[in-house]
Design a protein around this motif. Structure first.
Motif, PDB file in Angstrom:
ATOM      1  N   ARG A 160       0.901  -0.996  -0.383  1.00 13.09           N
ATOM      2  CA  ARG A 160      -0.147  -0.105   0.639  1.00 13.09           C
ATOM      3  C   ARG A 160       0.798   1.049   0.016  1.00 13.09           C
ATOM      4  NH1 ARG A 160      -3.202   1.190   4.184  1.00 13.09           N
ATOM      5  NH2 ARG A 160      -1.734   0.098   5.844  1.00 13.09           N
ATOM      6  N   MET A 161       2.063   0.896   0.388  1.00 16.47           N
ATOM      7  CA  MET A 161       3.163   2.776   0.607  1.00 16.47           C
ATOM      8  C   MET A 161       2.492   2.804  -0.991  1.00 16.47           C
ATOM      9  SD  MET A 161       4.262   2.942   3.164  1.00 16.47           S
ATOM     10  CE  MET A 161       5.327   4.878   2.670  1.00 16.47           C
ATOM     11  N   PRO A 162       2.525   3.171  -1.975  1.00 16.47           N
ATOM     12  CA  PRO A 162       2.909   3.577  -3.175  1.00 16.47           C
ATOM     13  C   PRO A 162       1.479   4.419  -3.299  1.00 16.47           C
ATOM     14  CG  PRO A 162       3.683   1.655  -4.090  1.00 16.47           C
ATOM     15  CD  PRO A 162       3.216   1.785  -2.747  1.00 16.47           C
ATOM     16  N   GLY A 163       0.593   3.844  -2.902  1.00 14.23           N
ATOM     17  CA  GLY A 163      -0.936   4.836  -2.199  1.00 14.23           C
ATOM     18  C   GLY A 163      -1.103   5.538  -1.344  1.00 14.23           C
ATOM     19  N   LEU A 164      -0.166   5.477  -0.552  1.00 14.68           N
ATOM     20  CA  LEU A 164      -0.458   6.302   0.256  1.00 14.68           C
ATOM     21  C   LEU A 164       0.628   7.464   0.415  1.00 14.68           C
ATOM     22  CD1 LEU A 164       0.548   3.863   3.652  1.00 14.68           C
ATOM     23  CD2 LEU A 164      -1.886   5.240   3.084  1.00 14.68           C
ATOM     24  N   VAL A 165       1.659   6.919  -0.309  1.00 13.36           N
ATOM     25  CA  VAL A 165       2.281   8.676  -0.488  1.00 13.36           C
ATOM     26  C   VAL A 165       1.772   9.087  -2.106  1.00 13.36           C
ATOM     27  CG1 VAL A 165       4.409   8.867  -2.473  1.00 13.36           C
ATOM     28  CG2 VAL A 165       4.713   6.991  -0.728  1.00 13.36           C
ATOM     29  N   ARG A 166       1.158   8.344  -3.511  1.00 11.11           N
ATOM     30  CA  ARG A 166       0.737   9.473  -4.256  1.00 11.11           C
ATOM     31  C   ARG A 166      -0.942  10.245  -3.132  1.00 11.11           C
ATOM     32  NH1 ARG A 166      -1.346   5.422  -6.530  1.00 11.11           N
ATOM     33  NH2 ARG A 166      -3.140   5.083  -5.776  1.00 11.11           N
ATOM     34  N   ASP A 167      -1.662   9.383  -2.443  1.00 13.75           N
ATOM     35  CA  ASP A 167      -3.528   9.812  -2.060  1.00 13.75           C
ATOM     36  C   ASP A 167      -3.326  11.059  -0.746  1.00 13.75           C
ATOM     37  OD1 ASP A 167      -4.366   8.562  -4.009  1.00 13.75           O
ATOM     38  OD2 ASP A 167      -4.623   6.867  -3.001  1.00 13.75           O
ATOM     39  N   ARG A 168      -2.156  10.799   0.195  1.00 14.22           N
ATOM     40  CA  ARG A 168      -2.169  11.346   1.649  1.00 14.22           C
ATOM     41  C   ARG A 168      -0.575  11.976   1.513  1.00 14.22           C
ATOM     42  NH1 ARG A 168      -3.819   8.217   6.606  1.00 14.22           N
ATOM     43  NH2 ARG A 168      -4.245  10.610   6.677  1.00 14.22           N
ATOM     44  N   LEU A 169       0.466  11.927   1.187  1.00 14.51           N
ATOM     45  CA  LEU A 169       2.002  11.811   1.970  1.00 14.51           C
ATOM     46  C   LEU A 169       2.073  13.126   0.173  1.00 14.51           C
ATOM     47  CD1 LEU A 169       1.701   9.682   3.135  1.00 14.51           C
ATOM     48  CD2 LEU A 169       4.189   9.757   3.351  1.00 14.51           C
ATOM     49  N   ALA A 170       1.759  12.708  -0.646  1.00 14.97           N
ATOM     50  CA  ALA A 170       2.503  13.935  -1.432  1.00 14.97           C
ATOM     51  C   ALA A 170       0.977  15.112  -1.544  1.00 14.97           C
ATOM     52  CB  ALA A 170       2.553  13.247  -2.921  1.00 14.97           C
ATOM     53  N   PRO A 171      -0.126  15.095  -1.498  1.00 16.46           N
ATOM     54  CA  PRO A 171      -0.926  16.129  -1.579  1.00 16.46           C
ATOM     55  C   PRO A 171      -0.479  17.054  -0.263  1.00 16.46           C
ATOM     56  CG  PRO A 171      -2.186  14.252  -2.222  1.00 16.46           C
ATOM     57  CD  PRO A 171      -0.401  13.587  -1.761  1.00 16.46           C
ATOM     58  N   ASP A 172      -0.039  16.211   0.863  1.00 17.54           N
ATOM     59  CA  ASP A 172      -0.099  17.266   2.323  1.00 17.54           C
ATOM     60  C   ASP A 172       1.141  17.987   2.351  1.00 17.54           C
ATOM     61  OD1 ASP A 172      -2.530  16.122   3.725  1.00 17.54           O
ATOM     62  OD2 ASP A 172      -1.436  14.851   4.768  1.00 17.54           O
ATOM     63  N   LEU A 173       2.378  17.284   1.420  1.00 21.97           N
ATOM     64  CA  LEU A 173       2.961  18.146   1.184  1.00 21.97           C
ATOM     65  C   LEU A 173       3.435  19.341   0.144  1.00 21.97           C
ATOM     66  CD1 LEU A 173       5.948  18.428   1.164  1.00 21.97           C
ATOM     67  CD2 LEU A 173       6.720  16.651  -0.698  1.00 21.97           C
ATOM     68  N   ALA A 174       2.579  18.939  -0.730  1.00 23.26           N
ATOM     69  CA  ALA A 174       1.842  20.072  -1.898  1.00 23.26           C
ATOM     70  C   ALA A 174       1.058  21.298  -1.317  1.00 23.26           C
ATOM     71  CB  ALA A 174       0.862  19.473  -3.150  1.00 23.26           C
ATOM     72  N   ALA A 175       0.239  20.367  -0.540  1.00 26.05           N
ATOM     73  CA  ALA A 175      -0.686  22.061   0.571  1.00 26.05           C
ATOM     74  C   ALA A 175       0.156  22.572   1.465  1.00 26.05           C
ATOM     75  CB  ALA A 175      -1.690  21.161   0.813  1.00 26.05           C
ATOM     76  N   TRP A 176       1.290  22.113   2.102  1.00 27.62           N
ATOM     77  CA  TRP A 176       2.097  22.850   2.933  1.00 27.62           C
ATOM     78  C   TRP A 176       3.231  23.665   1.850  1.00 27.62           C
ATOM     79  CZ3 TRP A 176       7.621  22.055   3.541  1.00 27.62           C
ATOM     80  CH2 TRP A 176       8.579  22.674   4.260  1.00 27.62           C
ATOM     81  N   LEU A 177       3.588  23.083   0.578  1.00 31.91           N
ATOM     82  CA  LEU A 177       4.620  24.402   0.251  1.00 31.91           C
ATOM     83  C   LEU A 177       3.349  25.414  -0.658  1.00 31.91           C
ATOM     84  CD1 LEU A 177       6.552  21.312  -2.117  1.00 31.91           C
ATOM     85  CD2 LEU A 177       6.586  22.638  -0.204  1.00 31.91           C
TER      86      LEU A 177
END
Length: 352
Positions: A243-260
């Motif tokens: 599930r790691m790629p999905g977690l990165v795509r759907d949660r971690l990366a969007p959260d990072l993008a929002a912070w930026l």
């Protein structure tokens, strides 16, 4: 403003093609033609061309057990650590006596004292150096270490901190009754180390490098079971959820993008993301809305040396160090580790 003034990556001498490592492991990790072919396919799909190993490849073709592997760890790790530390200090133009903080991280060897005590002595650091060993952040620890070192240097204009990451992933490979995650890990992770020098304002003057403009840690405790190690009598058992790629795509990366976006940093010049595997790198690109190719430096690190856990982002940062930078050019550095913990930094290039 704290500044990273040097990064020095090092690798063990034993460099092998991915296919050769796979063949060496076939006899240890498989019990028939079907399993052997699966291992070869998994290793071929890891995005890795070559890897460096702490010990000669022949040493991995016989089972030695967790005790023997961990007994080998201190000396092997110390040798790499000293090379990385001394190389980074030389690049930064500072002496060992100038180092006030040594922040050491690993997730592939355990012991007390941790190996940074021996590294500090061999490299000639002052006996008063503040040592801060870390275990457990895993692949996120290189990024997290830079953030902590920057916080320390922010209040010490003449301060010099070193982040030292040493990972001997090959010593953690479990060959007794391996599960699919063990087979994947055996094809993905490599051995290596890196050291980064982070200095305060006064030390930074006249030394080009990446200013640490902002840092962020985001913990996803509900995903604890997705990534990490479990310790048993047989040694490290890797936990590596599909599930790691999905977690990165759907949660971690969007959260990072929002912070930026909140910081007005949504169009950086460069990206340094953890080379966790082809699917993880693709997931970062998809989740951040980046065009294919923007994360090729991380793919290159993966291809050349494999996933180096905490040292991976430091290797990728070092690889792009000498390319032309414009004043103020932003680099976003991001990694994910057990927890799940996402560690991110915004860096800005300064030529003076």
């Amino acid at each position: 403003m704290p500044r990273i003034t040097a990064v020095h990556p090092v690798l063990p001498a034993h460099r092998h093609e991915q296919a050769d490592i796979a063949e060496a492991l076939v006899g240890l990790m498989t019990s028939g033609p079907g399993e052997a072919e699966l291992l070869r396919r998994v290793h071929a799909a890891c995005g890795v061309r070559t890897r460096h190993l702490a010990r000669p490849l022949a040493d991995y073709t016989r089972r030695s057990g967790f005790d023997a592997a961990q007994q080998a760890y201190p000396e092997l790790a110390t040798g790499l650590g000293v090379r990385a530390l001394e190389g980074a200090l030389d690049r930064a133009g500072v002496g060992p006596a100038d180092v006030g903080l040594l922040l050491f991280t690993t997730v592939t060897g355990v012991g007390a004292p941790s190996v940074d005590a021996t590294v500090a002595a061999r490299a000639g650091l002052t006996p008063h150096v503040l040592r801060w060993p870390s275990f457990g952040l895993g692949c996120a620890a290189g990024a997290g270490g830079l953030a902590l070192a920057a916080d320390w240097a922010r209040s010490r204009p003449d301060g010099v901190a070193v982040v030292l990451a040493v990972e001997l992933c090959s010593l953690t490979v479990r060959t007794e009754h391996p599960e699919r995650a063990d087979v994947v890990a055996a094809g993905l992770f490599g051995d290596g180390a890196a050291a980064a020098v982070v200095v305060g304002d006064d030390r930074a003057a006249g030394h080009p490098g990446h200013d640490v403009l902002a840092a962020r840690s985001h913990l996803y405790p509900e995903e604890t079971a997705a990534l990490g190690f479990e310790l048993s009598a047989a040694g490290f058992r890797i936990v590596l959820s599909p599930r790691m790629p999905g977690l990165v795509r759907d949660r971690l990366a969007p959260d990072l993008a929002a912070w930026l976006r909140d910081r007005g940093e949504d169009v950086p010049a460069d990206w340094v993301v953890h080379s966790g595997g082809p699917a993880v790198i693709d997931a970062y690109e998809d989740g951040l809305g980046l065009a294919r190719g923007r994360l090729d430096p991380s793919r290159q690190t993966l291809a050349e040396v494999g996933n180096l856990s905490s040292a991976a982002v430091l290797h990728t940062l070092a690889a792009g160090w000498d390319r032309p930078h414009g004043s103020g050019d932003r680099t976003v550095l991001a990694a994910v580790g057990p927890g799940i913990s996402a560690q991110s930094l915004v860096l800005g290039w300064s030529a003076s």
